[in-house]
Design a protein around this motif. Structure first.
Motif, mmCIF file in Angstrom:
data_model
loop_
_atom_site.group_PDB
_atom_site.id
_atom_site.type_symbol
_atom_site.label_atom_id
_atom_site.label_comp_id
_atom_site.label_asym_id
_atom_site.label_seq_id
_atom_site.Cartn_x
_atom_site.Cartn_y
_atom_site.Cartn_z
ATOM 1 N N GLN A 89 1.130 -1.073 -0.176
ATOM 2 C CA GLN A 89 -0.086 0.203 0.119
ATOM 3 C C GLN A 89 1.154 1.464 0.061
ATOM 4 O OE1 GLN A 89 -2.416 0.746 3.220
ATOM 5 N NE2 GLN A 89 -3.999 2.383 2.017
ATOM 6 N N GLY A 93 1.406 4.404 -2.700
ATOM 7 C CA GLY A 93 1.558 5.928 -1.949
ATOM 8 C C GLY A 93 3.022 6.627 -3.041
ATOM 9 N N MET A 96 1.503 8.214 -5.920
ATOM 10 C CA MET A 96 0.542 8.574 -5.966
ATOM 11 C C MET A 96 1.547 10.416 -5.937
ATOM 12 S SD MET A 96 -2.565 7.577 -6.826
ATOM 13 C CE MET A 96 -1.631 6.263 -7.646
ATOM 14 N N TYR A 97 2.096 9.844 -4.913
ATOM 15 C CA TYR A 97 2.849 11.151 -4.332
ATOM 16 C C TYR A 97 3.571 11.813 -5.629
ATOM 17 C CZ TYR A 97 2.805 9.595 0.105
ATOM 18 O OH TYR A 97 2.893 8.985 1.341
ATOM 19 N N SER A 100 1.669 13.084 -8.775
ATOM 20 C CA SER A 100 0.809 14.588 -8.080
ATOM 21 C C SER A 100 2.559 15.062 -8.266
ATOM 22 C CB SER A 100 0.882 14.516 -6.587
ATOM 23 O OG SER A 100 -0.348 14.034 -6.557
ATOM 24 N N ARG A 109 -2.816 13.319 -15.448
ATOM 25 C CA ARG A 109 -2.154 11.687 -15.120
ATOM 26 C C ARG A 109 -2.922 10.729 -16.245
ATOM 27 N NH1 ARG A 109 -2.824 9.910 -9.563
ATOM 28 N NH2 ARG A 109 -2.098 12.291 -8.833
ATOM 29 N N ARG A 169 8.394 12.586 1.948
ATOM 30 C CA ARG A 169 7.515 12.189 2.604
ATOM 31 C C ARG A 169 7.678 10.529 2.080
ATOM 32 N NH1 ARG A 169 2.028 12.599 3.523
ATOM 33 N NH2 ARG A 169 3.293 14.825 4.283
ATOM 34 N N LEU B 7 -8.445 17.985 -9.354
ATOM 35 C CA LEU B 7 -7.404 17.618 -8.534
ATOM 36 C C LEU B 7 -7.519 18.210 -7.270
ATOM 37 C CD1 LEU B 7 -4.270 16.821 -8.682
ATOM 38 C CD2 LEU B 7 -3.478 19.268 -9.085
ATOM 39 N N VAL B 23 -0.122 19.258 2.561
ATOM 40 C CA VAL B 23 0.660 17.830 2.185
ATOM 41 C C VAL B 23 0.756 17.293 0.650
ATOM 42 C CG1 VAL B 23 0.287 17.259 4.289
ATOM 43 C CG2 VAL B 23 -0.895 15.930 2.546
ATOM 44 N N SER B 25 -1.358 16.991 -3.096
ATOM 45 C CA SER B 25 -2.807 16.670 -4.296
ATOM 46 C C SER B 25 -2.933 15.212 -4.122
ATOM 47 C CB SER B 25 -2.245 17.849 -5.335
ATOM 48 O OG SER B 25 -0.752 17.095 -5.984
ATOM 49 N N LEU B 26 -4.381 15.286 -4.537
ATOM 50 C CA LEU B 26 -4.491 14.152 -5.530
ATOM 51 C C LEU B 26 -5.615 14.101 -6.050
ATOM 52 C CD1 LEU B 26 -7.887 13.631 -3.623
ATOM 53 C CD2 LEU B 26 -6.051 12.958 -1.963
ATOM 54 N N HIS B 27 -6.192 13.419 -7.041
ATOM 55 C CA HIS B 27 -7.423 13.401 -7.928
ATOM 56 C C HIS B 27 -8.717 13.072 -7.102
ATOM 57 C CE1 HIS B 27 -5.651 15.056 -11.733
ATOM 58 N NE2 HIS B 27 -4.435 14.143 -10.698
ATOM 59 N N GLU B 32 -16.469 14.018 -0.966
ATOM 60 C CA GLU B 32 -16.344 12.982 -0.267
ATOM 61 C C GLU B 32 -14.945 12.080 -0.133
ATOM 62 O OE1 GLU B 32 -20.174 11.014 -0.642
ATOM 63 O OE2 GLU B 32 -19.586 9.880 1.154
ATOM 64 N N MET B 33 -15.163 11.748 -2.165
ATOM 65 C CA MET B 33 -13.994 10.359 -2.154
ATOM 66 C C MET B 33 -12.834 11.642 -2.167
ATOM 67 S SD MET B 33 -15.138 7.601 -2.802
ATOM 68 C CE MET B 33 -13.698 7.380 -3.529
ATOM 69 N N ASP B 40 -6.400 7.533 2.730
ATOM 70 C CA ASP B 40 -5.536 6.623 2.552
ATOM 71 C C ASP B 40 -3.693 6.883 1.422
ATOM 72 O OD1 ASP B 40 -7.291 5.376 2.765
ATOM 73 O OD2 ASP B 40 -8.223 4.166 0.841
ATOM 74 N N VAL B 41 -3.860 8.662 1.003
ATOM 75 C CA VAL B 41 -2.862 8.597 0.596
ATOM 76 C C VAL B 41 -1.619 9.399 1.474
ATOM 77 C CG1 VAL B 41 -1.390 10.126 -1.075
ATOM 78 C CG2 VAL B 41 -3.590 8.622 -1.681
ATOM 79 N N TYR B 42 -2.388 10.370 3.070
ATOM 80 C CA TYR B 42 -1.295 11.033 3.494
ATOM 81 C C TYR B 42 -1.795 10.292 4.812
ATOM 82 C CZ TYR B 42 -0.963 13.459 -1.087
ATOM 83 O OH TYR B 42 -0.675 13.265 -2.648
ATOM 84 N N ARG B 44 -1.645 7.328 6.132
ATOM 85 C CA ARG B 44 -1.208 6.217 6.230
ATOM 86 C C ARG B 44 -0.661 5.354 7.394
ATOM 87 N NH1 ARG B 44 -0.148 6.273 1.171
ATOM 88 N NH2 ARG B 44 1.942 5.770 1.353
ATOM 89 N N ARG B 45 -0.024 6.615 8.892
ATOM 90 C CA ARG B 45 1.015 6.372 9.752
ATOM 91 C C ARG B 45 0.075 7.611 10.989
ATOM 92 N NH1 ARG B 45 3.747 4.676 6.157
ATOM 93 N NH2 ARG B 45 4.428 3.014 5.939
#
Lengths: 329, 94
Positions: A89, A93, A96-97, A100, A109, A169, B7, B23, B25-27, B32-33, B40-42, B44-45
């Motif tokens: 996973q 990630g 994805m970073y 972007s 993308r 990151r 984006l 931190v 970006s994402l699509h 909501e999504m 999930d992406v930013y 996880r910890r």
């Protein structure tokens, strides 16, 4: 490395008298250690080279999930399975970073994914080797992620802000990957003779491909020299590979494993290890698409993407419906 | 195939009492999504206690060319900093 043989499109390194006023100013900022940000002026060749480098890096993270996915359902314990899933996973990630970061340079993308799926874009040669036993999960974390860390730590200081920040990151998360791999190797090496032999076999198969990850010597490469001037490549391929050998050989000794290189020996003059020559024909052959798993990897990746199309379409349909619906009072 | 998802820029509040920080970006197809994907992406910890997502297209940004006009006027107003006023050693609590 994760990005191998990145083209700059230039025949020679740009010298000051060939540069426009804007370019001289740009180079001066890089030399002064100032980060370049997406809206800043940049030479077209710098932008294109970075798109190639960052997208290759991103594709490698995405395709890098596939060799490990092979062992999720066959991990020896539930804990190992949970750890492996978390690692995979993370790779998604990291992809994805990096996608972007590439998009800040004006590519989309969808275009980046199309280039991966059509076979136009490259990804690291290492992921075209098969994962034949559970010990390969150990060897990959230890050697492949270990090599990735050596490559990526300097990139945290590279000149392009979004790439450098993505690398910070990624590096924070990458030590977990290397350690979980070494932990698998330690468990096998403390186990039965058969288990130790599995670990030795995995090292035998992954050692040379891991050294190839850093790419051929680039001491005379114009692309590397230009990338170094732009500070998007901070050390030569040979220097990074040497660091990998120097730090990994003692780790193999601790495990009681033999590095599969008869020419490997400590050089008291340089304080580093000398090692045997690398089979670059094999490397180029894998890059050309003829490695043991190239076709399978791309096919699996495309199928995963196509199989998810109905879900992406459903999310989009839901979003469209919400947008069209009158707001509830 | 559907259209490309917009984006979103992601901001995470790392601990109670601290400001949200950008931190990455994402699509995502909708807000909501975008929150789900940001989780999930930013995070996880356990990096956050709160998430903001904002459509990148809705962010207005200054451009590097405006740097002079925007920020140079502050350069000749060093008196805004307390160190501009040296205080005698024997005077305390200032």
């Amino acid at each position: 490395m994760y990005a191998q043989l990145v083209e700059t499109g230039l025949k020679k390194v740009r010298s000051l008298d060939e540069m426009s006023a804007e370019e001289i100013d740009f180079q001066a900022r890089i030399d002064a250690g100032v980060k370049i940000e997406p809206k800043d002026w940049m030479p077209e060749a710098y932008r294109k080279t970075l798109v190639r480098q960052i997208s290759q890096h991103a594709h490698s993270e995405i395709v890098g999930q596939l060799p490990e996915a092979n062992w999720v359902t066959r991990a020896p314990t539930l804990e190992r399975k949970a750890v492996l899933l978390a690692k995979i996973q993370d790779e998604a990630g990291h992809g994805m970073y990096l996608y972007s970061a590439a998009e800040t340079l004006g590519v989309s993308r969808d275009q980046l994914l199309d280039d991966l799926h059509s076979g136009k874009a490259k990804y690291s040669s290492i992921f075209n080797y098969p994962t034949l036993s559970w010990a390969d999960m150990g060897a990959i974390g230890w050697l492949v992620d270990g090599s990735a860390i050596i490559n990526q730590i300097p990139l945290c200081r590279c000149s392009y802000g979004p790439y450098a920040r993505a690398m910070v990151r990624v590096c924070k998360e990458e030590s977990f990957h290397a350690r979980q791999g070494y932990d698998i190797m330690m468990a096998l090496c403390k186990g039965t003779p058969e288990q130790k032999q599995m670990a030795q076999d995995a090292l035998n198969r992954w050692w040379w491909p891991s050294l190839m990850m850093f790419g051929p010597s680039d001491a005379t490469s114009v692309n590397s020299a230009q990338s170094a001037q732009w500070r998007i490549k901070l050390f030569s391929n040979d220097e990074l590979r040497q660091r990998m050998v120097d730090q990994t050989v003692p780790q193999a000794e601790y495990l009681g494993l033999r590095v599969p290189d008869p020419d490997l020996k400590w050089n008291t003059d340089t304080g580093r290890y000398d090692f045997g020559s690398i089979n670059w024909d094999e490397f180029h052959n894998v890059l050309r698409g003829n490695g043991p798993c190239n076709r399978q990897r791309l096919q699996t990746r495309k199928q995963a993407y196509d199989d998810g199309a109905w879900f992406r379409d459903a999310l989009q349909a839901h979003a469209d419906k919400q947008e069209a619906a009158p707001q509830a009072a | 195939m559907s259209k490309e998802w917009p984006l979103w820029e992601v901001f995470i509040r790392s601990q109670h009492g601290l400001a949200h920080k950008h931190v990455g970006s994402l699509h995502a197809p909708d807000d909501e999504m975008a929150i789900n994907n940001a989780r999930d992406v930013y995070t996880r910890r356990n990096e956050g206690v709160g998430i903001w997502v904002v459509r990148a297209a809705d962010i207005v940004s200054s451009s590097p060319g405006d740097k002079g006009a925007l920020f140079e006027p502050a350069n000749n107003k060093v008196y805004r900093h307390p160190t501009f006023f040296p205080m005698p050693q024997e005077v305390k609590n200032l």
